[in-house]
Structures are given as structure tokens and as C-alpha cells.
Design a protein around this motif. Structure first.
Motif, PDB file in Angstrom:
ATOM      1  N   HIS A  19       0.856  -1.110  -0.007  1.00  0.00           N
ATOM      2  CA  HIS A  19      -0.076   0.047   0.163  1.00  0.00           C
ATOM      3  C   HIS A  19       1.011   1.207  -0.050  1.00  0.00           C
ATOM      4  O   HIS A  19       0.462   2.176  -0.865  1.00  0.00           O
ATOM      5  N   TYR A  20       1.899   1.392   0.828  1.00  0.00           N
ATOM      6  CA  TYR A  20       2.877   2.385   0.950  1.00  0.00           C
ATOM      7  C   TYR A  20       3.505   2.590  -0.272  1.00  0.00           C
ATOM      8  O   TYR A  20       3.741   3.666  -0.842  1.00  0.00           O
ATOM      9  N   ASP A  21       4.062   1.516  -0.762  1.00  0.00           N
ATOM     10  CA  ASP A  21       4.794   1.619  -2.155  1.00  0.00           C
ATOM     11  C   ASP A  21       4.065   2.050  -3.419  1.00  0.00           C
ATOM     12  O   ASP A  21       4.543   3.047  -4.041  1.00  0.00           O
ATOM     13  N   GLU A  22       2.897   1.620  -3.515  1.00  0.00           N
ATOM     14  CA  GLU A  22       2.125   2.342  -4.486  1.00  0.00           C
ATOM     15  C   GLU A  22       1.918   3.581  -4.502  1.00  0.00           C
ATOM     16  O   GLU A  22       1.701   4.530  -5.225  1.00  0.00           O
ATOM     17  N   LYS A  23       1.478   4.076  -3.085  1.00  0.00           N
ATOM     18  CA  LYS A  23       1.136   5.677  -2.798  1.00  0.00           C
ATOM     19  C   LYS A  23       2.490   6.408  -2.944  1.00  0.00           C
ATOM     20  O   LYS A  23       2.306   7.552  -3.503  1.00  0.00           O
ATOM     21  N   SER A  24       3.356   5.862  -2.610  1.00  0.00           N
ATOM     22  CA  SER A  24       4.931   6.591  -2.917  1.00  0.00           C
ATOM     23  C   SER A  24       5.118   6.900  -4.244  1.00  0.00           C
ATOM     24  O   SER A  24       5.734   7.872  -4.526  1.00  0.00           O
ATOM     25  N   ALA A  40       6.421  21.818  -5.460  1.00  0.00           N
ATOM     26  CA  ALA A  40       7.216  22.121  -6.337  1.00  0.00           C
ATOM     27  C   ALA A  40       8.783  22.459  -5.875  1.00  0.00           C
ATOM     28  O   ALA A  40       9.707  21.902  -6.026  1.00  0.00           O
ATOM     29  N   GLU A  41       8.562  23.146  -4.933  1.00  0.00           N
ATOM     30  CA  GLU A  41       9.840  23.542  -4.164  1.00  0.00           C
ATOM     31  C   GLU A  41      10.528  22.359  -3.435  1.00  0.00           C
ATOM     32  O   GLU A  41      11.924  22.235  -3.579  1.00  0.00           O
ATOM     33  N   TYR A  42       9.795  21.614  -2.892  1.00  0.00           N
ATOM     34  CA  TYR A  42      10.285  20.436  -1.878  1.00  0.00           C
ATOM     35  C   TYR A  42      10.735  19.385  -2.960  1.00  0.00           C
ATOM     36  O   TYR A  42      11.870  18.757  -2.904  1.00  0.00           O
ATOM     37  N   ALA A  43      10.235  19.119  -4.355  1.00  0.00           N
ATOM     38  CA  ALA A  43      10.549  18.301  -5.051  1.00  0.00           C
ATOM     39  C   ALA A  43      11.829  18.849  -5.835  1.00  0.00           C
ATOM     40  O   ALA A  43      12.758  18.035  -5.972  1.00  0.00           O
ATOM     41  N   ALA A  44      12.057  20.014  -6.114  1.00  0.00           N
ATOM     42  CA  ALA A  44      13.360  20.405  -6.556  1.00  0.00           C
ATOM     43  C   ALA A  44      14.538  20.545  -5.478  1.00  0.00           C
ATOM     44  O   ALA A  44      15.491  19.829  -5.859  1.00  0.00           O
ATOM     45  N   ARG A  45      14.151  20.596  -4.359  1.00  0.00           N
ATOM     46  CA  ARG A  45      15.066  20.379  -3.103  1.00  0.00           C
ATOM     47  C   ARG A  45      15.692  18.834  -2.997  1.00  0.00           C
ATOM     48  O   ARG A  45      16.763  18.533  -2.912  1.00  0.00           O
ATOM     49  N   LYS A  46      14.580  17.880  -3.207  1.00  0.00           N
ATOM     50  CA  LYS A  46      14.955  16.643  -3.170  1.00  0.00           C
ATOM     51  C   LYS A  46      15.876  16.214  -4.512  1.00  0.00           C
ATOM     52  O   LYS A  46      16.997  15.420  -3.999  1.00  0.00           O
ATOM     53  N   ALA A  47      15.632  16.829  -5.539  1.00  0.00           N
ATOM     54  CA  ALA A  47      16.276  16.493  -6.718  1.00  0.00           C
ATOM     55  C   ALA A  47      17.803  16.967  -6.488  1.00  0.00           C
ATOM     56  O   ALA A  47      18.825  16.469  -6.928  1.00  0.00           O
ATOM     57  N   LEU A  51      17.865  13.010  -3.596  1.00  0.00           N
ATOM     58  CA  LEU A  51      16.963  12.208  -2.670  1.00  0.00           C
ATOM     59  C   LEU A  51      16.040  11.587  -3.857  1.00  0.00           C
ATOM     60  O   LEU A  51      15.794  12.210  -4.811  1.00  0.00           O
ATOM     61  N   SER A  52      15.384  10.670  -3.339  1.00  0.00           N
ATOM     62  CA  SER A  52      14.199   9.905  -4.252  1.00  0.00           C
ATOM     63  C   SER A  52      13.224  10.796  -4.419  1.00  0.00           C
ATOM     64  O   SER A  52      12.816  11.479  -3.541  1.00  0.00           O
ATOM     65  N   PRO A  53      12.610  10.764  -5.710  1.00  0.00           N
ATOM     66  CA  PRO A  53      11.507  11.798  -5.960  1.00  0.00           C
ATOM     67  C   PRO A  53      10.202  11.158  -5.436  1.00  0.00           C
ATOM     68  O   PRO A  53       9.310  12.060  -5.508  1.00  0.00           O
ATOM     69  N   ARG A  54      10.177   9.825  -5.058  1.00  0.00           N
ATOM     70  CA  ARG A  54       9.249   9.221  -4.609  1.00  0.00           C
ATOM     71  C   ARG A  54       8.539  10.026  -3.553  1.00  0.00           C
ATOM     72  O   ARG A  54       9.470  10.400  -2.766  1.00  0.00           O
ATOM     73  N   LEU A  55       7.020  10.015  -2.910  1.00  0.00           N
ATOM     74  CA  LEU A  55       6.563  10.514  -1.907  1.00  0.00           C
ATOM     75  C   LEU A  55       6.941   9.615  -0.754  1.00  0.00           C
ATOM     76  O   LEU A  55       6.796   8.398  -0.840  1.00  0.00           O
ATOM     77  N   GLY A  56       7.339  10.199   0.416  1.00  0.00           N
ATOM     78  CA  GLY A  56       7.699   9.243   1.594  1.00  0.00           C
ATOM     79  C   GLY A  56       9.001   8.561   1.354  1.00  0.00           C
ATOM     80  O   GLY A  56       9.045   7.717   2.295  1.00  0.00           O
ATOM     81  N   MET A  57       9.768   9.079   0.356  1.00  0.00           N
ATOM     82  CA  MET A  57      11.019   7.996   0.245  1.00  0.00           C
ATOM     83  C   MET A  57      12.320   9.082   0.280  1.00  0.00           C
ATOM     84  O   MET A  57      13.449   8.351  -0.442  1.00  0.00           O
ATOM     85  N   ALA A  58      12.165  10.077   0.997  1.00  0.00           N
ATOM     86  CA  ALA A  58      13.441  10.967   0.724  1.00  0.00           C
ATOM     87  C   ALA A  58      14.689  10.181   1.082  1.00  0.00           C
ATOM     88  O   ALA A  58      15.682  10.229   0.505  1.00  0.00           O
ATOM     89  N   THR A  59      14.749   9.626   2.131  1.00  0.00           N
ATOM     90  CA  THR A  59      15.987   8.896   2.936  1.00  0.00           C
ATOM     91  C   THR A  59      15.541   7.283   2.978  1.00  0.00           C
ATOM     92  O   THR A  59      16.505   6.564   3.053  1.00  0.00           O
ATOM     93  N   GLY A  60      14.366   6.962   2.806  1.00  0.00           N
ATOM     94  CA  GLY A  60      14.047   5.620   3.027  1.00  0.00           C
ATOM     95  C   GLY A  60      13.589   5.144   4.417  1.00  0.00           C
ATOM     96  O   GLY A  60      13.331   4.027   4.753  1.00  0.00           O
ATOM     97  N   ARG A  61      13.919   6.136   5.385  1.00  0.00           N
ATOM     98  CA  ARG A  61      13.948   5.604   6.581  1.00  0.00           C
ATOM     99  C   ARG A  61      12.277   5.472   7.163  1.00  0.00           C
ATOM    100  O   ARG A  61      12.246   4.161   7.813  1.00  0.00           O
ATOM    101  N   LEU A  62      11.491   6.216   6.853  1.00  0.00           N
ATOM    102  CA  LEU A  62      10.019   5.846   7.084  1.00  0.00           C
ATOM    103  C   LEU A  62       9.610   4.247   6.317  1.00  0.00           C
ATOM    104  O   LEU A  62       9.237   3.550   6.945  1.00  0.00           O
ATOM    105  N   ALA A  93       7.089  10.400  11.427  1.00  0.00           N
ATOM    106  CA  ALA A  93       6.029   9.709  10.983  1.00  0.00           C
ATOM    107  C   ALA A  93       4.650  10.103  11.411  1.00  0.00           C
ATOM    108  O   ALA A  93       3.708  10.195  10.351  1.00  0.00           O
ATOM    109  N   ARG A  94       4.410  10.706  12.439  1.00  0.00           N
ATOM    110  CA  ARG A  94       3.105  11.406  12.978  1.00  0.00           C
ATOM    111  C   ARG A  94       2.670  12.783  12.048  1.00  0.00           C
ATOM    112  O   ARG A  94       1.532  12.868  11.612  1.00  0.00           O
ATOM    113  N   PHE A  95       3.865  13.247  11.686  1.00  0.00           N
ATOM    114  CA  PHE A  95       3.725  14.735  10.852  1.00  0.00           C
ATOM    115  C   PHE A  95       3.288  14.087   9.601  1.00  0.00           C
ATOM    116  O   PHE A  95       2.384  14.588   8.791  1.00  0.00           O
TER     117      PHE A  95
END
Length: 127
Positions: A19-24, A40-47, A51-62, A93-95
Motif C-alpha cells: 500500500h505504501y509503495d503504491e502511494k509513494s 514544486a519547491e520540495y521536489a526541486a530540493r529533493k532532486a 534524494l528519491s523523488p517518490r513520496l515518503g522516500m527521501a531517505t527511505g527511513r520511514l 511519521a506522525r507529521f
């Protein structure tokens, strides 16, 4: 009973991870509801930071908290209950969950079926 409940919990964790992977990846997950896209700002900062462009996957910790190796307490059991709690060992995670819910509002039928199959399979194997 605890080993069988643990098996059911691990089945739920497998479903939750899918479920998480599909949503990400921008999909609807088990509940059909897509997560809010990145700004757009956060996507640019990740790029910029590689960092991963996927949602919830910047570092993979979550995402790693959805595994027993990444979160040893992710599946806990008592004599008669099982609890699956990914994200408990990740401070943000709560945020994240407030803006992009980590779990469906209701337990999807497919998840319940997977847990029941795994529970009864374990019971029948006698483990």
C-alpha cells in the motif's frame, strides 16, 4: 497462539508495505486515495540533494520502518491480539501521517483475507 498471530501480523505488514509503495509512486493504494503531491519547491530540493523523488522516500527511513529488520517492534503480540505499527520508531511519521495517511481508514478486505490465510496456514503447520 502468539506465533500464529505474529504470522497474521506479518501478512498485514506485507499488505501495508505494498500500500505504501503504491502511494509513494503516486498511486491510490488499497483505499484508492492518492497522497498529496510534493510541492514544486520540495521536489526541486529533493532532486538537488539526490534524494528519491517518490513520496515518503527521501531517505527511505520511514519505508524501512515497515520491515522487521528496520523496526524490531513493528509487529507485537499478546496472548490474543496482534498489533502492527510501522513508523513508531521514526520521529516524523506522525507529521507525515497527518498530510499523507499511512493507513486506510478501514482495514481493506484483502488485508484481512491475507492475515487470515497466513494465520490458519501457520496453525495448520503447527508452528
Amino acid at each position: 497462539m502468539q506465533p500464529h498471530l505474529r504470522e497474521a501480523g506479518l501478512a498485514l505488514l506485507d499488505e501495508w508495505r505494498q500500500h505504501y509503495d503504491e502511494k509513494s509512486r503516486g498511486g491510490g493504494g488499497s483505499d484508492g486515495r492518492r497522497w498529496e503531491p510534493l510541492t514544486a519547491e520540495y521536489a526541486a530540493r529533493k532532486a538537488k540533494n539526490g534524494l528519491s523523488p517518490r513520496l515518503g522516500m527521501a531517505t527511505g527511513r520511514l519505508r524501512r520502518s515497515f520491515t522487521v529488520a528496520g523496526n524490531r517492534n513493528v509487529v507485537t503480540t499478546t496472548r490474543r491480539t496482534v498489533r502492527v505499527r510501522p513508523g513508531d520508531n521514526v520521529p516524523y511519521a506522525r507529521f507525515f501521517d497527518k498530510r499523507r495517511p499511512l493507513r486506510p481508514d478501514r482495514l481493506p478486505r484483502a488485508w484481512a483475507d491475507a492475515a487470515a490465510r497466513r494465520f490458519f496456514s501457520s496453525l495448520l503447520r503447527g508452528r
